[in-house]
Design a protein around this motif. Sequence first.
Motif, PDB file in Angstrom:
ATOM      1  N   GLU A   1       0.825  -1.208   0.000  1.00  0.00           N
ATOM      2  CA  GLU A   1       0.000   0.000   0.000  1.00  0.00           C
ATOM      3  C   GLU A   1       0.857   1.255   0.000  1.00  0.00           C
ATOM      4  O   GLU A   1       0.585   2.216  -0.730  1.00  0.00           O
ATOM      5  N   ASN A   2       1.910   1.253   0.816  1.00  0.00           N
ATOM      6  CA  ASN A   2       2.796   2.424   0.860  1.00  0.00           C
ATOM      7  C   ASN A   2       3.479   2.665  -0.479  1.00  0.00           C
ATOM      8  O   ASN A   2       3.571   3.795  -0.963  1.00  0.00           O
ATOM      9  N   LEU A   3       3.972   1.595  -1.083  1.00  0.00           N
ATOM     10  CA  LEU A   3       4.656   1.752  -2.366  1.00  0.00           C
ATOM     11  C   LEU A   3       3.687   2.218  -3.452  1.00  0.00           C
ATOM     12  O   LEU A   3       4.039   3.056  -4.292  1.00  0.00           O
ATOM     13  N   THR A   4       2.454   1.683  -3.412  1.00  0.00           N
ATOM     14  CA  THR A   4       1.465   2.111  -4.401  1.00  0.00           C
ATOM     15  C   THR A   4       1.116   3.582  -4.234  1.00  0.00           C
ATOM     16  O   THR A   4       1.056   4.337  -5.211  1.00  0.00           O
ATOM     17  N   ASN A   5       0.898   4.005  -2.992  1.00  0.00           N
ATOM     18  CA  ASN A   5       0.592   5.414  -2.754  1.00  0.00           C
ATOM     19  C   ASN A   5       1.747   6.312  -3.153  1.00  0.00           C
ATOM     20  O   ASN A   5       1.549   7.412  -3.682  1.00  0.00           O
ATOM     21  N   SER A   6       2.967   5.862  -2.884  1.00  0.00           N
ATOM     22  CA  SER A   6       4.129   6.666  -3.255  1.00  0.00           C
ATOM     23  C   SER A   6       4.236   6.819  -4.765  1.00  0.00           C
ATOM     24  O   SER A   6       4.567   7.895  -5.276  1.00  0.00           O
ATOM     25  N   LEU A   7       3.948   5.728  -5.497  1.00  0.00           N
ATOM     26  CA  LEU A   7       3.990   5.812  -6.957  1.00  0.00           C
ATOM     27  C   LEU A   7       2.905   6.745  -7.489  1.00  0.00           C
ATOM     28  O   LEU A   7       3.137   7.507  -8.432  1.00  0.00           O
ATOM     29  N   LEU A   8       1.731   6.688  -6.879  1.00  0.00           N
ATOM     30  CA  LEU A   8       0.643   7.540  -7.342  1.00  0.00           C
ATOM     31  C   LEU A   8       0.907   9.006  -7.038  1.00  0.00           C
ATOM     32  O   LEU A   8       0.560   9.883  -7.827  1.00  0.00           O
ATOM     33  N   ARG A   9       1.521   9.281  -5.910  1.00  0.00           N
ATOM     34  CA  ARG A   9       1.809  10.670  -5.556  1.00  0.00           C
ATOM     35  C   ARG A   9       3.017  11.228  -6.285  1.00  0.00           C
ATOM     36  O   ARG A   9       3.172  12.434  -6.413  1.00  0.00           O
ATOM     37  N   GLN A  10       3.906  10.350  -6.709  1.00  0.00           N
ATOM     38  CA  GLN A  10       5.156  10.749  -7.355  1.00  0.00           C
ATOM     39  C   GLN A  10       6.060  11.541  -6.409  1.00  0.00           C
ATOM     40  O   GLN A  10       6.959  12.248  -6.834  1.00  0.00           O
TER      41      GLN A  10
ATOM     42  N   THR B   1       7.196  11.776  -1.826  1.00  0.00           N
ATOM     43  CA  THR B   1       6.987  11.311  -0.460  1.00  0.00           C
ATOM     44  C   THR B   1       6.536  12.488   0.393  1.00  0.00           C
ATOM     45  O   THR B   1       7.217  13.506   0.454  1.00  0.00           O
ATOM     46  N   ASP B   2       5.391  12.342   1.041  1.00  0.00           N
ATOM     47  CA  ASP B   2       4.879  13.426   1.871  1.00  0.00           C
ATOM     48  C   ASP B   2       4.373  12.851   3.185  1.00  0.00           C
ATOM     49  O   ASP B   2       4.584  11.679   3.504  1.00  0.00           O
ATOM     50  N   THR B   3       3.681  13.695   3.931  1.00  0.00           N
ATOM     51  CA  THR B   3       3.218  13.291   5.260  1.00  0.00           C
ATOM     52  C   THR B   3       2.271  12.102   5.194  1.00  0.00           C
ATOM     53  O   THR B   3       2.251  11.262   6.098  1.00  0.00           O
ATOM     54  N   GLY B   4       1.478  12.008   4.135  1.00  0.00           N
ATOM     55  CA  GLY B   4       0.530  10.911   4.025  1.00  0.00           C
ATOM     56  C   GLY B   4       1.169   9.539   3.951  1.00  0.00           C
ATOM     57  O   GLY B   4       0.489   8.533   4.126  1.00  0.00           O
ATOM     58  N   ALA B   5       2.476   9.482   3.696  1.00  0.00           N
ATOM     59  CA  ALA B   5       3.146   8.190   3.634  1.00  0.00           C
ATOM     60  C   ALA B   5       3.331   7.577   5.018  1.00  0.00           C
ATOM     61  O   ALA B   5       3.633   6.395   5.131  1.00  0.00           O
ATOM     62  N   PHE B   6       3.188   8.373   6.073  1.00  0.00           N
ATOM     63  CA  PHE B   6       3.438   7.877   7.423  1.00  0.00           C
ATOM     64  C   PHE B   6       2.162   7.395   8.100  1.00  0.00           C
ATOM     65  O   PHE B   6       1.961   6.212   8.300  1.00  0.00           O
ATOM     66  N   ILE B   7       1.326   8.331   8.466  1.00  0.00           N
ATOM     67  CA  ILE B   7       0.159   8.007   9.280  1.00  0.00           C
ATOM     68  C   ILE B   7      -1.088   8.286   8.455  1.00  0.00           C
ATOM     69  O   ILE B   7      -1.257   9.370   7.923  1.00  0.00           O
ATOM     70  N   ARG B   8      -1.954   7.276   8.375  1.00  0.00           N
ATOM     71  CA  ARG B   8      -3.134   7.387   7.531  1.00  0.00           C
ATOM     72  C   ARG B   8      -4.391   7.179   8.379  1.00  0.00           C
ATOM     73  O   ARG B   8      -4.340   6.673   9.495  1.00  0.00           O
ATOM     74  N   GLY B   9      -5.498   7.579   7.798  1.00  0.00           N
ATOM     75  CA  GLY B   9      -6.788   7.250   8.384  1.00  0.00           C
ATOM     76  C   GLY B   9      -7.077   7.977   9.669  1.00  0.00           C
ATOM     77  O   GLY B   9      -6.894   9.183   9.800  1.00  0.00           O
TER      78      GLY B   9
END
Length: 677
Positions: free
Chosen positions: A163-172, A174-182
């Motif tokens: 999930e982290n790698l997918t989100n990172s690829l979609l965002r292009q 690395t930001d705060t959302g890569a750490f704590i979600r939901g």
Amino acid sequence: MGAIDLPKSPNVFHPEKPSAVGSRNSLAQEYRDQQAEVNQLLEEETNKVIHHISSKLPKDVLERLDIMGGMKEKLYNYFNQNYQNMFNRYVVTTEDEMVKKVRNFVDKEETKILARYTPKEISELLDAVGGADKFNTGEIEKSMVNMYGHLMGHIQRGVNDLENLTNSLLRQKTDTGAFIRGENAYSIVKCSFKDNIVKPKTVSDVKLSVNILDAELISPIFHYQVTVEYLIKDLLSKHIIDSIDKEIEKIKDERIDQGLEELSDSEIIFSKMGRVENFTEDESENPKSRRYSIIAKNLMDRIADLRAEIDPDSFDQLNIRENLKKIIDIENIRNRGFNTAINSITAILDTSKMGYQYIENLKNARELLIREYEDTDTANLPDERYQVRMRYYDNAQLNEERNAFGVQMKSFETEVQHLWDVLEVIYQGSKPAFKVTDFDDLAANQKAKVRKTIKAKSGDPLYEDIAKVWDEISFVKAGETEVERMNRTYIYEKDKIRQKIILMRNKMKSMYDYQYPIERRVMEDRLAFLEKEYNKFDYMINPYHIQPGLLLDVDITSIKRKKATLDAMANVLNEFLHGVSKGFQDAAFASFSRRRSTVREDINQSFSDTSAAEPEKPVATGQAYLDMLNSGEAMAKAPAIEAPKRGRGRKPGSTAASAKPRKTRKSGGSGGSLKEL
């Protein structure tokens, strides 16, 4: 039929051969014709319904319904579908029950065979005492559960990585959302991404601070120095709140049983407040006070000012205070919360392949420091590393931290202003006497002319006589209210220092150009030192933004294209917060109920006008049915006519073409009000 003619199940697969895999026929039916039986059943039920309809409705209605055509086919299909559903459910239920009985029978027979080496009397005694379910393999089952739990944990971590790698690829990026979600995103106090000083193009430094409040901790944390009296009072307070909540729940249930409206959120709060006096009161010196209904006053007096340690000279195992303290110590209330948090984060780091070489657990200070590498010199450390600092703060500690933060901020202002003054003096002294260097020189030369030609005519005061409010570095600061004084952000002061550092560097470049005298080198060294220290200070957490609770401070250095430590630490933080924090709970959403919105007066719809003053005359069933069909034909011929409102009836015989649109009614009646909707 001989045994040789039987299909050899389950090696035979056929839809029609009896008892084959996938067959709809069984040898137990002895070659009965299932399809003929089903057709006979459906035909009989369909004919019964058709006969009932034909006997109840008028002849002209039956002609319109076309009983022998479409109606019979629809009924046949309806019965067929429902029969198949019921039959399939029955077969599935029967098979399940049969499998259970066979399995239980096999288990019982196996138990008898295994117990044949046991004397009969002992096996019968054990069976009479507890039965087979009492003497089970509990430890083996626990091991299996643990194995399954570990397997699911590994799967969950793998899913989190994906999930982290997918989100990172979609965002292009690395930001705060890569750490704590939901649901835990609100706990972030500060998250900052910046380029590494030594390797700005390839390495990034990340600062992440998470604040878990006291009310959100699953296991509460207490300081080591807290008194035994405080711990007991905290337990009593929780007991009182739980008792009040139970009483409120009883009131809610009683109101629901009586059909009354539910209590609103404010009513619940006031009801709780009104019941506090039933359990406690403020008379701390009265032994008969309600606050001493659970623990007597003389016991509370014994443990006054009793902390974690007792002086060995006055220690006596038979004293009352020592035994009261021992009861609290056995429950481990004092250390339970912080030890749980430490065990949680160290276990998650171990299982997440985030090993560490240095750990310092300051138990009495409620602080934990973990570093991936023991060395602290950044020149000797790799580009992938992390450091975790976890500390519990109470109000007193935060007040001291805030005071120290304010003093440090004032010190930076003083040092930067001192360098600013020195540079300004050198700059003014280096300017030639009869040469215009900047706007101030030009304004001084033209001052007399401005006074004579402009100000004398207009009567306005001179520029030098006007109080200068704007310093041309930062905009004018707004006045402070009580909110700003209690929660200082220091954003204005930080921006002003940052602007002064930039202006001083530019002024030195314009002053000296390509010359490097001793004055320039000294001032540049001082400016570089102040800027470096100020960046460290700006990187820190402002204690005015922290509330009492657990503070998790994470420093990460990671390669931009690799981000291995970043991705791994994201999983660690999410698992840690899930295990330690209850999360943010909105009482309004927790107590939200749709019960009032689903109680509707117009839920039973009818063709009659329930709000009419006079009741309508009864009409024959057949005539009403014909009127409804006629109105349907009229509506089909006139598509532009507005459809009638729900709940508004018309007199028998009137068509949709003659129905005039009516105005919307006010609250009440069968339509319901806006509040009910």
